[in-house]
Write a protein that holds these residues in place. Structure first.
Motif, PDB file in Angstrom:
ATOM      1  N   LYS A 125       0.800  -1.229   0.000  1.00  0.00           N
ATOM      2  CA  LYS A 125       0.000   0.000   0.000  1.00  0.00           C
ATOM      3  C   LYS A 125       0.834   1.281   0.000  1.00  0.00           C
ATOM      4  CE  LYS A 125      -4.442  -1.596   1.789  1.00  0.00           C
ATOM      5  NZ  LYS A 125      -5.420  -1.532   2.913  1.00  0.00           N
ATOM      6  N   PRO A 126       1.983   1.331   0.730  1.00  0.00           N
ATOM      7  CA  PRO A 126       2.796   2.564   0.672  1.00  0.00           C
ATOM      8  C   PRO A 126       3.299   2.862  -0.745  1.00  0.00           C
ATOM      9  CG  PRO A 126       3.433   1.225   2.565  1.00  0.00           C
ATOM     10  CD  PRO A 126       2.500   0.392   1.745  1.00  0.00           C
ATOM     11  N   HIS A 127       3.655   1.788  -1.478  1.00  0.00           N
ATOM     12  CA  HIS A 127       4.110   1.982  -2.856  1.00  0.00           C
ATOM     13  C   HIS A 127       2.968   2.442  -3.757  1.00  0.00           C
ATOM     14  CE1 HIS A 127       7.861   0.381  -1.626  1.00  0.00           C
ATOM     15  NE2 HIS A 127       7.507  -0.909  -1.633  1.00  0.00           N
ATOM     16  N   ILE A 128       1.783   1.870  -3.524  1.00  0.00           N
ATOM     17  CA  ILE A 128       0.610   2.243  -4.323  1.00  0.00           C
ATOM     18  C   ILE A 128       0.245   3.710  -4.081  1.00  0.00           C
ATOM     19  CG2 ILE A 128      -1.868   1.833  -4.596  1.00  0.00           C
ATOM     20  CD1 ILE A 128      -1.283  -1.151  -4.060  1.00  0.00           C
ATOM     21  N   MET A 129       0.267   4.131  -2.816  1.00  0.00           N
ATOM     22  CA  MET A 129      -0.030   5.526  -2.488  1.00  0.00           C
ATOM     23  C   MET A 129       1.006   6.465  -3.114  1.00  0.00           C
ATOM     24  SD  MET A 129      -1.166   5.156   1.514  1.00  0.00           S
ATOM     25  CE  MET A 129      -1.227   6.937   1.738  1.00  0.00           C
ATOM     26  N   PHE A 130       2.254   6.039  -3.116  1.00  0.00           N
ATOM     27  CA  PHE A 130       3.341   6.835  -3.703  1.00  0.00           C
ATOM     28  C   PHE A 130       3.057   7.102  -5.184  1.00  0.00           C
ATOM     29  CE2 PHE A 130       7.443   6.941  -5.961  1.00  0.00           C
ATOM     30  CZ  PHE A 130       8.077   7.985  -5.311  1.00  0.00           C
ATOM     31  N   LEU A 131       2.614   6.064  -5.910  1.00  0.00           N
ATOM     32  CA  LEU A 131       2.310   6.224  -7.338  1.00  0.00           C
ATOM     33  C   LEU A 131       1.041   7.053  -7.547  1.00  0.00           C
ATOM     34  CD1 LEU A 131       3.127   2.659  -8.728  1.00  0.00           C
ATOM     35  CD2 LEU A 131       4.449   4.744  -9.083  1.00  0.00           C
ATOM     36  N   GLU A 132       0.031   6.832  -6.692  1.00  0.00           N
ATOM     37  CA  GLU A 132      -1.229   7.582  -6.826  1.00  0.00           C
ATOM     38  C   GLU A 132      -1.008   9.074  -6.603  1.00  0.00           C
ATOM     39  OE1 GLU A 132      -4.590   4.212  -5.665  1.00  0.00           O
ATOM     40  OE2 GLU A 132      -3.702   5.446  -4.066  1.00  0.00           O
ATOM     41  N   GLN A 133      -0.117   9.413  -5.671  1.00  0.00           N
ATOM     42  CA  GLN A 133       0.188  10.827  -5.405  1.00  0.00           C
ATOM     43  C   GLN A 133       0.848  11.494  -6.621  1.00  0.00           C
ATOM     44  OE1 GLN A 133       2.585  10.612  -1.885  1.00  0.00           O
ATOM     45  NE2 GLN A 133       0.844  10.193  -0.532  1.00  0.00           N
ATOM     46  N   LEU A 149      11.297  -3.979  -3.093  1.00  0.00           N
ATOM     47  CA  LEU A 149      11.155  -2.825  -3.969  1.00  0.00           C
ATOM     48  C   LEU A 149      11.329  -1.531  -3.187  1.00  0.00           C
ATOM     49  CD1 LEU A 149       7.918  -3.970  -5.841  1.00  0.00           C
ATOM     50  CD2 LEU A 149      10.245  -4.114  -6.709  1.00  0.00           C
ATOM     51  N   ASN A 150      11.752  -0.493  -3.894  1.00  0.00           N
ATOM     52  CA  ASN A 150      11.704   0.840  -3.298  1.00  0.00           C
ATOM     53  C   ASN A 150      10.930   1.757  -4.234  1.00  0.00           C
ATOM     54  OD1 ASN A 150      13.578   2.570  -5.007  1.00  0.00           O
ATOM     55  ND2 ASN A 150      14.985   0.918  -4.454  1.00  0.00           N
TER      56      ASN A 150
END
Length: 520
Positions: free
Chosen positions: A17-25, A106-107
């Protein structure tokens, strides 16, 4: 700005979820699923711009899902994500034409880079190309104001070709008009340079001059023979420098470029004059005087390049070289295939010269055939159709065979060609030759000074049919047109590729030495 849609399949999707939020932002729409079956189903129902697939999921694996997705949507970019660094899995994924391959953990920056590489590549490349060319534009323009020498003009032309190819690769039209204007300015200045210096190149032994057609064999080819390796010289008729750069990546798989140079074609930049000069080692008037039985004048109907092998043999003997050589002229597909099959037989020779006529035929076919004119309406398309032909030609088959043999390969041409756009009115009698880029005759009449004139052909080492013979060469992108039937003539020949005159494209041509990568 366009929003992109990403499907992300991973059995541990909640942990991402943190990675998904990063892309959505950053403006990306993410659809998360936790298994491969749902990913396949969603790909059938909706359109996504990219798919992230975890390689190891319960039930159906990511690799299995990859095959199914690619079967139904072969152009959909898929990024494989895995903890497994086994080479076999990597190769299987790459063989299935994945867009990228990421290793866990992943980062966020790693993921963003992959997404941008896939989805924003074209925009980013165009922006970077435009910025870089804008920075180079000023340097090139300032260079025109200097008194450039022949090497500096070759460098200018190479830079312009580089930017043409960069804009082709980026499918970039934003700066193309600016580049075309700069190239036209370069051509205008280059033509003035040739007009000022050409006569000195031929007559003054102390002036700085480029390598010219009649010096090519002696200085660059014959010096390579007798060193233990057979030399294969390919003269691809009409091959411009930009066309060479178009086929270079194909040959790079089989050869290393040992040296990439340019040399200058003599005038007229035609097969009859420039290519005969290569093989004879003489300028046209010298050929006509020394070997009248081999030289074919303008008033003769027979082919003007039928004596190339004889000229070559005489030049080899004149240089006291005791070498075995062969000469081959390839005019069609069957002749090309035949030489491929017998290539091993000529390998024992010290020198093998292969003249390949396709590019010349293409330029003439473009003038005469409506279909070819549709396929090659401009320089970019002309490069593309040349590359496509080369990819499927017996000529490439020859290079592939040679790449397995110890040898030296030289690729060059006799002259280039330019797309003509502007008519220039000229009047002559019936004896004047038909070439659109140069005229030879005794009663030539025209208005204006945007041409190069040889009122004393002997100073240009050109044959004279009579006392009052003169030569007139078109410069830049002009072509000669007669007043009679003027409009029809102009409409028929405008935007066709022609040669014989003075331009960067016709005069500055490639000379490339290759060494095989696979030879034992």
């Amino acid at each position: 700005m366009q929003r992109y849609s990403i499907l992300w399949a991973d059995d541990e999707i909640d942990l991402l979820k943190p990675h998904i939020m990063f892309l959505e932002q950053r403006g990306y729409d993410i659809t998360p699923v936790n298994n491969a079956s749902d990913a396949i189903e969603l790909c059938d129902e909706k359109n996504f711009d990219v798919v992230f697939l975890d390689e190891h999921m319960p039930g159906m694996s990511g690799l299995e899902a990859l095959g199914i997705i690619k079967n139904t949507k072969p152009n959909l970019p898929v990024v494989m994500i895995t903890k497994n660094e086994e080479e076999q899995i990597m190769e299987e994924a790459i063989g299935s034409k994945i867009a990228d391959y990421l290793i866990k953990p992943l980062n966020p920056s790693q993921i963003l880079l992959s997404v941008k590489k896939i989805l924003d590549n074209k925009r980013l490349v165009i922006e970077k190309t435009n910025l870089s060319y804008q920075q180079e534009f000023q340097k090139i323009s300032l260079a025109f104001q200097n008194n450039l020498n022949h090497e500096e003009w070759a460098d200018i032309y190479k830079k312009l070709v580089y930017w043409e190819l960069e804009m082709d690769n980026a499918d970039n039209q934003d700066m193309a008009e600016v580049l075309n204007m700069q190239k036209a300015e370069a051509n205008a200045n280059f033509c003035k340079y040739v007009i000022r210096n050409y006569e000195k190149w031929l007559n003054d032994p102390n002036t700085s001059k480029p390598l010219l057609s009649h010096q090519l064999m002696k200085r660059k080819v014959l010096t390579e023979t007798g060193k233990g390796l057979p030399v294969f010289m390919f003269v691809i008729d009409n091959l411009r420098f930009d066309q060479w750069k178009g086929i270079e990546p194909i040959l790079a798989e089989y050869f290393d470029v040992q040296q990439e140079e340019t040399y200058y074609s003599i005038l007229p930049t035609t097969t009859a004059y420039a290519r005969n000069a290569i093989f004879s080692g003489m300028l046209p008037s010298e050929m006509a005087k020394t070997n009248p039985e081999l030289w074919v004048s303008e008033e003769d109907d027979e082919g003007k390049n039928n004596a190339e092998a004889d000229f070559l043999e005489k030049q080899i003997r004149r240089n006291n070289l005791n070498i075995k050589f062969s000469y081959h002229k390839i005019k069609n597909l069957e002749e090309g295939r035949s030489l491929v099959e017998t290539l091993q037989n000529v390998y024992k020779n010290d020198l093998n010269v292969i003249v390949y006529n396709f590019v010349d035929m293409l330029s003439h076919a473009r003038t005469d055939m409506a279909m070819i004119r549709e396929l090659a309406p401009d320089e970019s398309a002309y490069r593309s159709i040349t590359k496509s032909w080369f990819t499927h030609s017996p000529l490439l088959d020859m290079f592939k065979k040679l790449s397995d043999l110890p040898c030296k390969v030289i690729i060059t041409t006799d002259h280039g060609t330019i797309r003509v756009k502007r008519p220039f009115k000229i009047i002559g009698d019936k004896s004047v030759n038909t070439n659109l880029r140069y005229k030879q005759g005794k009663n030539l009449s025209y208005d204006g000074d945007k041409v190069m004139v040889a009122t004393k052909p002997e100073k240009f080492f050109l044959p004279k049919l009579n006392v009052s013979t003169s030569y007139v060469f078109a410069t830049e992108d002009q072509f000669f047109a007669y007043p009679n039937n003027y409009n029809y003539y102009v409409n028929f020949y405008k935007d066709t590729f022609q040669h014989g005159g003075v331009s960067l494209e016709e005069v500055i041509i490639p000379l490339v030495t290759l060494t095989p990568k696979n030879a034992g």
